[in-house]
Design an enzyme around this catalytic site. Structure first.
Site, PDB file in Angstrom:
ATOM      1  CB  THR A  71      -5.028   7.475  -3.575  1.00  0.00           C
ATOM      2  OG1 THR A  71      -4.445   6.167  -3.643  1.00  0.00           O
ATOM      3  CG2 THR A  71      -6.515   7.335  -3.278  1.00  0.00           C
ATOM      4  CB  CYS A  72      -5.257   6.240  -8.892  1.00  0.00           C
ATOM      5  SG  CYS A  72      -3.489   6.362  -9.286  1.00  0.00           S
ATOM      6  N   GLY A  73      -4.723   3.547  -8.570  1.00  0.00           N
ATOM      7  CA  GLY A  73      -4.156   2.208  -8.531  1.00  0.00           C
ATOM      8  C   GLY A  73      -2.656   2.204  -8.311  1.00  0.00           C
ATOM      9  N   GLY A 106      -0.704   5.539  -8.824  1.00  0.00           N
ATOM     10  CA  GLY A 106      -0.183   6.898  -8.816  1.00  0.00           C
ATOM     11  C   GLY A 106      -0.264   7.608 -10.154  1.00  0.00           C
ATOM     12  CD1 TRP A 117      -6.194  -1.538  -4.697  1.00  0.00           C
ATOM     13  CD2 TRP A 117      -6.644  -0.299  -2.892  1.00  0.00           C
ATOM     14  NE1 TRP A 117      -6.940  -2.311  -3.845  1.00  0.00           N
ATOM     15  CE2 TRP A 117      -7.236  -1.568  -2.725  1.00  0.00           C
ATOM     16  CE3 TRP A 117      -6.791   0.647  -1.876  1.00  0.00           C
ATOM     17  CZ2 TRP A 117      -7.962  -1.914  -1.589  1.00  0.00           C
ATOM     18  CZ3 TRP A 117      -7.511   0.318  -0.739  1.00  0.00           C
ATOM     19  CH2 TRP A 117      -8.090  -0.954  -0.605  1.00  0.00           C
TER      20      TRP A 117
END
Length: 287
Positions: free
Chosen positions: A238-240, A242, A266
Protein backbone atom coordinates in the site's frame (compact mmCIF):
# COMPACT_ATOMS: atom_id res chain seq x y z
CA UNK A 1 12.56 -11.70 -21.41
CA UNK A 2 13.57 -11.01 -17.82
CA UNK A 3 11.37 -8.79 -15.64
CA UNK A 4 14.25 -6.30 -15.35
CA UNK A 5 16.27 -5.52 -18.48
CA UNK A 6 19.42 -3.47 -18.96
CA UNK A 7 19.98 -0.49 -21.21
CA UNK A 8 22.53 -2.59 -23.15
CA UNK A 9 19.94 -5.30 -23.77
CA UNK A 10 17.30 -2.81 -24.90
CA UNK A 11 19.70 -1.03 -27.24
CA UNK A 12 20.35 -4.35 -28.93
CA UNK A 13 16.63 -5.11 -29.29
CA UNK A 14 15.51 -1.79 -30.77
CA UNK A 15 13.52 -2.36 -33.92
CA UNK A 16 12.46 -5.93 -33.12
CA UNK A 17 9.00 -6.50 -34.59
CA UNK A 18 7.42 -7.78 -31.37
CA UNK A 19 9.06 -5.27 -29.01
CA UNK A 20 7.02 -2.40 -27.62
CA UNK A 21 8.70 0.32 -25.54
CA UNK A 22 6.52 2.42 -23.24
CA UNK A 23 7.27 5.65 -21.40
CA UNK A 24 5.17 5.40 -18.22
CA UNK A 25 6.33 8.61 -16.55
CA UNK A 26 3.79 10.19 -14.21
CA UNK A 27 4.02 13.12 -11.76
CA UNK A 28 1.55 13.56 -8.90
CA UNK A 29 2.28 17.33 -8.73
CA UNK A 30 1.19 17.82 -5.12
CA UNK A 31 0.76 21.40 -3.81
CA UNK A 32 4.15 22.95 -3.15
CA UNK A 33 5.92 20.85 -5.78
CA UNK A 34 7.24 22.37 -9.00
CA UNK A 35 4.76 21.03 -11.58
CA UNK A 36 6.05 18.78 -14.36
CA UNK A 37 4.27 17.70 -17.53
CA UNK A 38 5.01 14.05 -18.30
CA UNK A 39 3.56 14.18 -21.81
CA UNK A 40 5.59 17.27 -22.72
CA UNK A 41 8.77 15.70 -21.36
CA UNK A 42 8.08 12.57 -23.40
CA UNK A 43 7.67 14.61 -26.57
CA UNK A 44 10.92 16.45 -25.83
CA UNK A 45 12.97 13.25 -25.40
CA UNK A 46 12.14 9.55 -25.31
CA UNK A 47 13.74 6.25 -26.21
CA UNK A 48 13.30 5.71 -29.96
CA UNK A 49 10.05 3.91 -30.75
CA UNK A 50 8.55 4.45 -27.29
CA UNK A 51 4.86 5.35 -26.93
CA UNK A 52 3.52 7.38 -24.01
CA UNK A 53 1.21 5.69 -21.49
CA UNK A 54 -0.77 8.42 -19.73
CA UNK A 55 -1.22 7.00 -16.23
CA UNK A 56 -3.07 10.13 -15.16
CA UNK A 57 -5.91 9.16 -17.51
CA UNK A 58 -5.53 5.37 -17.32
CA UNK A 59 -7.70 5.05 -14.23
CA UNK A 60 -11.30 4.93 -13.06
CA UNK A 61 -12.31 8.50 -13.84
CA UNK A 62 -15.70 7.95 -12.15
CA UNK A 63 -14.00 7.42 -8.78
CA UNK A 64 -13.18 10.20 -6.34
CA UNK A 65 -9.94 8.38 -5.59
CA UNK A 66 -6.89 9.42 -7.61
CA UNK A 67 -5.55 6.23 -9.22
CA UNK A 68 -8.08 3.39 -9.04
CA UNK A 69 -7.85 0.74 -11.73
CA UNK A 70 -9.97 1.34 -14.85
CA UNK A 71 -12.28 -1.34 -16.20
CA UNK A 72 -10.67 -4.15 -18.15
CA UNK A 73 -12.43 -2.91 -21.30
CA UNK A 74 -11.04 0.61 -20.94
CA UNK A 75 -7.56 -0.70 -20.25
CA UNK A 76 -7.61 -3.03 -23.26
CA UNK A 77 -8.85 -0.23 -25.52
CA UNK A 78 -6.05 2.10 -24.41
CA UNK A 79 -3.43 -0.60 -24.88
CA UNK A 80 -4.69 -1.32 -28.40
CA UNK A 81 -4.52 2.38 -29.27
CA UNK A 82 -0.87 2.40 -28.13
CA UNK A 83 -0.07 -0.58 -30.33
CA UNK A 84 0.33 -2.95 -27.39
CA UNK A 85 -1.33 -6.29 -27.86
CA UNK A 86 -1.26 -10.03 -27.45
CA UNK A 87 2.20 -11.36 -28.23
CA UNK A 88 3.98 -8.08 -27.54
CA UNK A 89 7.14 -7.95 -25.47
CA UNK A 90 6.64 -4.77 -23.47
CA UNK A 91 9.49 -2.80 -21.88
CA UNK A 92 8.50 0.01 -19.55
CA UNK A 93 10.54 2.93 -18.31
CA UNK A 94 9.97 6.27 -16.62
CA UNK A 95 11.72 9.45 -15.56
CA UNK A 96 9.74 9.97 -12.35
CA UNK A 97 11.06 10.08 -8.79
CA UNK A 98 8.18 7.74 -7.92
CA UNK A 99 9.34 4.99 -10.34
CA UNK A 100 5.96 4.91 -12.04
CA UNK A 101 6.96 2.25 -14.57
CA UNK A 102 6.23 -0.17 -11.72
CA UNK A 103 2.59 0.97 -11.65
CA UNK A 104 2.31 0.33 -15.39
CA UNK A 105 3.95 -3.08 -14.88
CA UNK A 106 1.47 -4.00 -12.15
CA UNK A 107 -1.52 -2.85 -14.22
CA UNK A 108 -0.40 -4.76 -17.32
CA UNK A 109 0.10 -7.91 -15.26
CA UNK A 110 -3.29 -7.47 -13.58
CA UNK A 111 -4.95 -7.15 -16.97
CA UNK A 112 -3.35 -10.24 -18.45
CA UNK A 113 -0.06 -9.23 -20.09
CA UNK A 114 2.79 -11.52 -19.05
CA UNK A 115 5.86 -10.62 -21.12
CA UNK A 116 6.42 -7.27 -19.41
CA UNK A 117 9.71 -5.81 -18.17
CA UNK A 118 11.07 -2.65 -16.58
CA UNK A 119 14.19 -0.92 -17.90
CA UNK A 120 16.73 -0.82 -15.08
CA UNK A 121 17.71 2.78 -14.40
CA UNK A 122 15.01 4.18 -16.69
CA UNK A 123 15.43 7.11 -19.03
CA UNK A 124 18.02 8.75 -16.76
CA UNK A 125 20.47 5.86 -17.20
CA UNK A 126 19.76 5.66 -20.93
CA UNK A 127 20.58 9.35 -21.35
CA UNK A 128 23.56 9.25 -18.96
CA UNK A 129 25.12 6.63 -21.24
CA UNK A 130 24.75 8.96 -24.22
CA UNK A 131 22.24 6.77 -26.01
CA UNK A 132 20.00 8.09 -28.76
CA UNK A 133 16.65 9.71 -27.98
CA UNK A 134 13.78 10.81 -30.21
CA UNK A 135 11.33 13.70 -29.98
CA UNK A 136 7.70 14.22 -30.92
CA UNK A 137 5.07 11.48 -30.78
CA UNK A 138 5.26 7.86 -31.91
CA UNK A 139 2.30 6.03 -33.37
CA UNK A 140 2.03 2.28 -33.81
CA UNK A 141 -0.56 0.19 -35.59
CA UNK A 142 -3.38 -0.98 -33.32
CA UNK A 143 -3.01 -4.53 -32.03
CA UNK A 144 -5.58 -6.71 -30.31
CA UNK A 145 -5.31 -6.78 -26.52
CA UNK A 146 -7.50 -9.46 -24.93
CA UNK A 147 -9.86 -8.10 -22.28
CA UNK A 148 -9.04 -9.95 -19.07
CA UNK A 149 -8.50 -9.11 -15.40
CA UNK A 150 -7.10 -10.95 -12.39
CA UNK A 151 -8.63 -9.58 -9.19
CA UNK A 152 -6.61 -11.98 -7.01
CA UNK A 153 -3.81 -9.42 -6.81
CA UNK A 154 -6.08 -6.50 -5.89
CA UNK A 155 -7.37 -5.71 -2.40
CA UNK A 156 -10.49 -3.68 -1.61
CA UNK A 157 -11.36 -1.52 1.39
CA UNK A 158 -13.56 -4.24 2.90
CA UNK A 159 -10.82 -6.84 2.49
CA UNK A 160 -8.31 -4.54 4.16
CA UNK A 161 -10.68 -3.86 7.05
CA UNK A 162 -11.11 -7.60 7.57
CA UNK A 163 -7.35 -8.06 7.45
CA UNK A 164 -6.83 -5.62 10.35
CA UNK A 165 -8.71 -8.11 12.51
CA UNK A 166 -7.35 -11.33 11.01
CA UNK A 167 -3.74 -10.34 10.33
CA UNK A 168 -3.75 -12.96 7.58
CA UNK A 169 -1.70 -10.76 5.25
CA UNK A 170 1.20 -8.51 6.13
CA UNK A 171 0.58 -4.92 5.01
CA UNK A 172 3.68 -3.06 3.81
CA UNK A 173 3.41 0.71 3.31
CA UNK A 174 5.71 2.35 0.74
CA UNK A 175 5.30 5.94 1.95
CA UNK A 176 7.94 7.98 3.79
CA UNK A 177 8.43 7.32 7.51
CA UNK A 178 7.06 10.78 8.38
CA UNK A 179 3.87 10.15 6.41
CA UNK A 180 3.59 6.66 7.89
CA UNK A 181 3.89 7.83 11.51
CA UNK A 182 1.61 10.82 10.98
CA UNK A 183 4.35 13.32 11.79
CA UNK A 184 3.80 14.77 8.31
CA UNK A 185 0.22 15.51 7.21
CA UNK A 186 -1.19 13.86 4.13
CA UNK A 187 -1.08 16.14 1.07
CA UNK A 188 -4.65 15.24 0.10
CA UNK A 189 -7.49 17.34 1.58
CA UNK A 190 -9.66 15.76 4.30
CA UNK A 191 -7.31 12.80 4.65
CA UNK A 192 -6.24 11.69 8.13
CA UNK A 193 -2.55 11.22 8.89
CA UNK A 194 -1.05 7.90 9.95
CA UNK A 195 -1.22 4.34 8.68
CA UNK A 196 -3.26 1.15 8.65
CA UNK A 197 -2.99 -0.54 12.07
CA UNK A 198 -0.48 -3.39 12.09
CA UNK A 199 1.22 -2.36 8.87
CA UNK A 200 4.97 -2.10 8.33
CA UNK A 201 6.84 0.75 6.68
CA UNK A 202 9.32 0.30 3.83
CA UNK A 203 9.87 3.44 1.82
CA UNK A 204 9.85 2.46 -1.87
CA UNK A 205 13.21 4.00 -2.75
CA UNK A 206 14.94 1.72 -0.23
CA UNK A 207 14.71 -0.89 -3.01
CA UNK A 208 16.85 1.22 -5.35
CA UNK A 209 20.51 2.09 -5.62
CA UNK A 210 21.72 5.69 -5.66
CA UNK A 211 21.85 5.68 -9.48
CA UNK A 212 18.19 4.59 -9.76
CA UNK A 213 18.92 0.97 -10.63
CA UNK A 214 17.28 -1.82 -8.65
CA UNK A 215 18.87 -3.66 -5.77
CA UNK A 216 19.03 -7.38 -6.39
CA UNK A 217 19.36 -10.63 -4.50
CA UNK A 218 20.43 -10.51 -0.86
CA UNK A 219 20.55 -6.70 -0.81
CA UNK A 220 16.94 -6.47 -2.00
CA UNK A 221 15.87 -9.20 0.39
CA UNK A 222 17.56 -7.36 3.27
CA UNK A 223 15.52 -4.22 2.58
CA UNK A 224 12.27 -6.12 3.19
CA UNK A 225 13.57 -8.08 6.15
CA UNK A 226 14.95 -4.89 7.70
CA UNK A 227 11.40 -3.53 7.72
CA UNK A 228 10.21 -6.61 9.59
CA UNK A 229 8.63 -8.29 6.56
CA UNK A 230 8.47 -12.10 6.57
CA UNK A 231 8.95 -12.99 2.90
CA UNK A 232 7.40 -16.41 3.46
CA UNK A 233 4.03 -14.97 4.53
CA UNK A 234 1.36 -13.31 2.34
CA UNK A 235 1.95 -9.61 1.65
CA UNK A 236 -0.23 -6.69 0.58
CA UNK A 237 1.47 -3.46 -0.50
CA UNK A 238 0.00 0.00 0.00
CA UNK A 239 1.05 3.66 -0.25
CA UNK A 240 -0.72 6.97 -0.87
CA UNK A 241 -2.58 6.15 -4.07
CA UNK A 242 -1.27 2.80 -5.36
CA UNK A 243 1.72 4.17 -7.28
CA UNK A 244 4.72 3.43 -5.06
CA UNK A 245 3.00 0.33 -3.64
CA UNK A 246 3.65 -1.05 -7.13
CA UNK A 247 7.38 -0.47 -6.61
CA UNK A 248 7.25 -2.79 -3.60
CA UNK A 249 5.22 -5.31 -5.61
CA UNK A 250 7.86 -5.30 -8.36
CA UNK A 251 10.65 -5.71 -5.83
CA UNK A 252 8.87 -8.73 -4.39
CA UNK A 253 8.48 -10.11 -7.91
CA UNK A 254 12.24 -9.83 -8.42
CA UNK A 255 12.61 -11.98 -5.30
CA UNK A 256 10.19 -14.56 -6.72
CA UNK A 257 7.43 -13.56 -4.31
CA UNK A 258 3.80 -12.89 -5.24
CA UNK A 259 1.91 -10.08 -3.53
CA UNK A 260 -1.36 -8.19 -3.66
CA UNK A 261 -1.86 -4.42 -3.80
CA UNK A 262 -4.44 -2.26 -2.00
CA UNK A 263 -5.51 -0.08 -4.90
CA UNK A 264 -7.32 2.59 -2.85
CA UNK A 265 -4.34 2.83 -0.48
CA UNK A 266 -4.16 5.68 2.03
CA UNK A 267 -6.14 8.08 -0.16
CA UNK A 268 -9.12 5.80 0.50
CA UNK A 269 -8.33 4.51 4.00
CA UNK A 270 -7.24 7.86 5.40
CA UNK A 271 -10.35 9.68 4.12
CA UNK A 272 -12.84 7.03 5.31
CA UNK A 273 -14.29 7.86 8.72
CA UNK A 274 -15.06 4.22 9.46
CA UNK A 275 -11.45 3.01 9.32
CA UNK A 276 -9.05 2.88 12.29
CA UNK A 277 -5.85 4.89 11.85
CA UNK A 278 -2.61 4.26 13.68
CA UNK A 279 -0.11 6.98 14.56
CA UNK A 280 3.55 6.85 15.46
CA UNK A 281 6.12 4.11 15.09
CA UNK A 282 4.67 2.46 18.19
CA UNK A 283 1.03 2.51 17.39
CA UNK A 284 -1.76 4.48 18.94
CA UNK A 285 -5.05 3.96 17.11
CA UNK A 286 -7.75 6.53 16.32
CA UNK A 287 -11.21 5.54 15.19
Amino acid sequence: MDALVTTEWLAGELGASDLRIVDATYFANFPGEAPRDAAAEYEAAHIPGAVFMNLGELRDTDSDLPMMLPTAEKFASRMQSLGLGDGSRIVLYDNSPHRTAARAWWMLRTFGAHDVAILDGGLAKWQAEGRETASGKETLRHRHFTVWADSKTVRTLDQMKANVDSGAEQVVDARSPSRFTGEEPDPRPATHAGHIPGSKNLRYDALLNADGTWKRGDELKAAFEGAGVDLDRPIVTTCGSGITASVLAFGLHLLGKDSALYDGSWSEWGADRSTPKAMGARETVDG
